[in-house]
Write a protein that holds these residues in place. Structure first.
Motif, short mmCIF file in Angstrom:
data_model
loop_
_atom_site.label_atom_id
_atom_site.label_comp_id
_atom_site.label_asym_id
_atom_site.label_seq_id
_atom_site.Cartn_x
_atom_site.Cartn_y
_atom_site.Cartn_z
N THR A 236 0.84 -1.21 0.00
CA THR A 236 0.00 0.00 0.00
C THR A 236 0.87 1.25 0.00
O THR A 236 0.61 2.20 -0.75
N ARG A 237 1.90 1.26 0.83
CA ARG A 237 2.81 2.41 0.85
C ARG A 237 3.54 2.56 -0.48
O ARG A 237 3.72 3.67 -0.97
N ASN A 238 3.93 1.46 -1.07
CA ASN A 238 4.60 1.50 -2.36
C ASN A 238 3.68 2.06 -3.44
O ASN A 238 4.09 2.88 -4.26
N ALA A 239 2.43 1.62 -3.44
CA ALA A 239 1.45 2.12 -4.41
C ALA A 239 1.24 3.62 -4.24
O ALA A 239 1.13 4.37 -5.23
N GLU A 240 1.21 4.09 -3.01
CA GLU A 240 1.04 5.52 -2.77
C GLU A 240 2.27 6.29 -3.23
O GLU A 240 2.15 7.38 -3.80
N LEU A 241 3.45 5.75 -2.99
CA LEU A 241 4.66 6.40 -3.46
C LEU A 241 4.66 6.49 -4.99
O LEU A 241 5.03 7.52 -5.56
N MET A 242 4.18 5.45 -5.67
CA MET A 242 4.08 5.49 -7.13
C MET A 242 3.10 6.59 -7.57
O MET A 242 3.36 7.32 -8.52
N ARG A 243 1.96 6.70 -6.86
CA ARG A 243 0.97 7.71 -7.21
C ARG A 243 1.56 9.12 -7.03
O ARG A 243 1.40 9.98 -7.90
N ILE A 244 2.25 9.34 -5.93
CA ILE A 244 2.88 10.63 -5.70
C ILE A 244 3.95 10.88 -6.77
O ILE A 244 4.08 11.98 -7.30
N GLY A 245 4.73 9.84 -7.10
CA GLY A 245 5.75 9.96 -8.14
C GLY A 245 5.13 10.36 -9.48
O GLY A 245 5.69 11.18 -10.21
N GLU A 246 3.98 9.80 -9.82
CA GLU A 246 3.30 10.17 -11.06
C GLU A 246 2.88 11.64 -11.04
O GLU A 246 3.00 12.35 -12.05
N THR A 247 2.40 12.10 -9.89
CA THR A 247 2.00 13.50 -9.76
C THR A 247 3.21 14.41 -9.89
O THR A 247 3.15 15.44 -10.59
#
Length: 99
Positions: A80-91
């Motif tokens: 879950t933390r990794n997925a959120e980091l990916m989402r922030i990275g995309e932003t």
């Protein structure tokens, strides 16, 4: 360390090479950027439900941008933390591409 005088040119090249391979970090910000952006990055995780990424993103013929994303005290599993980091990275990638 990638740009300053702390390392000699050969050591900077080695560090940049290590940080540019993206074995662990490939999906965190690199996948959201065009292939012509050079990305040297490092991720981390640890106690306290943390996940982090630091990156130097260099567009063609421009000075690099430095990115730091840090998530902490988030009582979720690693995926879950990794997925959120990916989402922030995309932003973050979207913002960099708009400049």
């Amino acid at each position: 360390m990638l740009l300053g005088p702390a390392l000699g040119p050969a050591s900077r090249d080695i560090l940049s090479d290590w940080m540019s391979r993206g074995g662990v970090t490939g999906a965190l910000i690199r996948d959201a950027l065009p292939a012509d952006r050079h990305v040297a990055d490092k991720s981390g995780a640890g106690n306290g439900y943390t996940r982090s990424l630091v990156a130097m993103v260099t567009p063609p013929d421009r000075a690099p941008w430095f990115v730091a994303i840090y998530i902490s005290d988030t009582p979720t599993d690693f995926a879950t933390r990794n997925a959120e980091l990916m989402r922030i990275g995309e932003t973050v990638a979207d913002v960099l591409l708009s400049r």
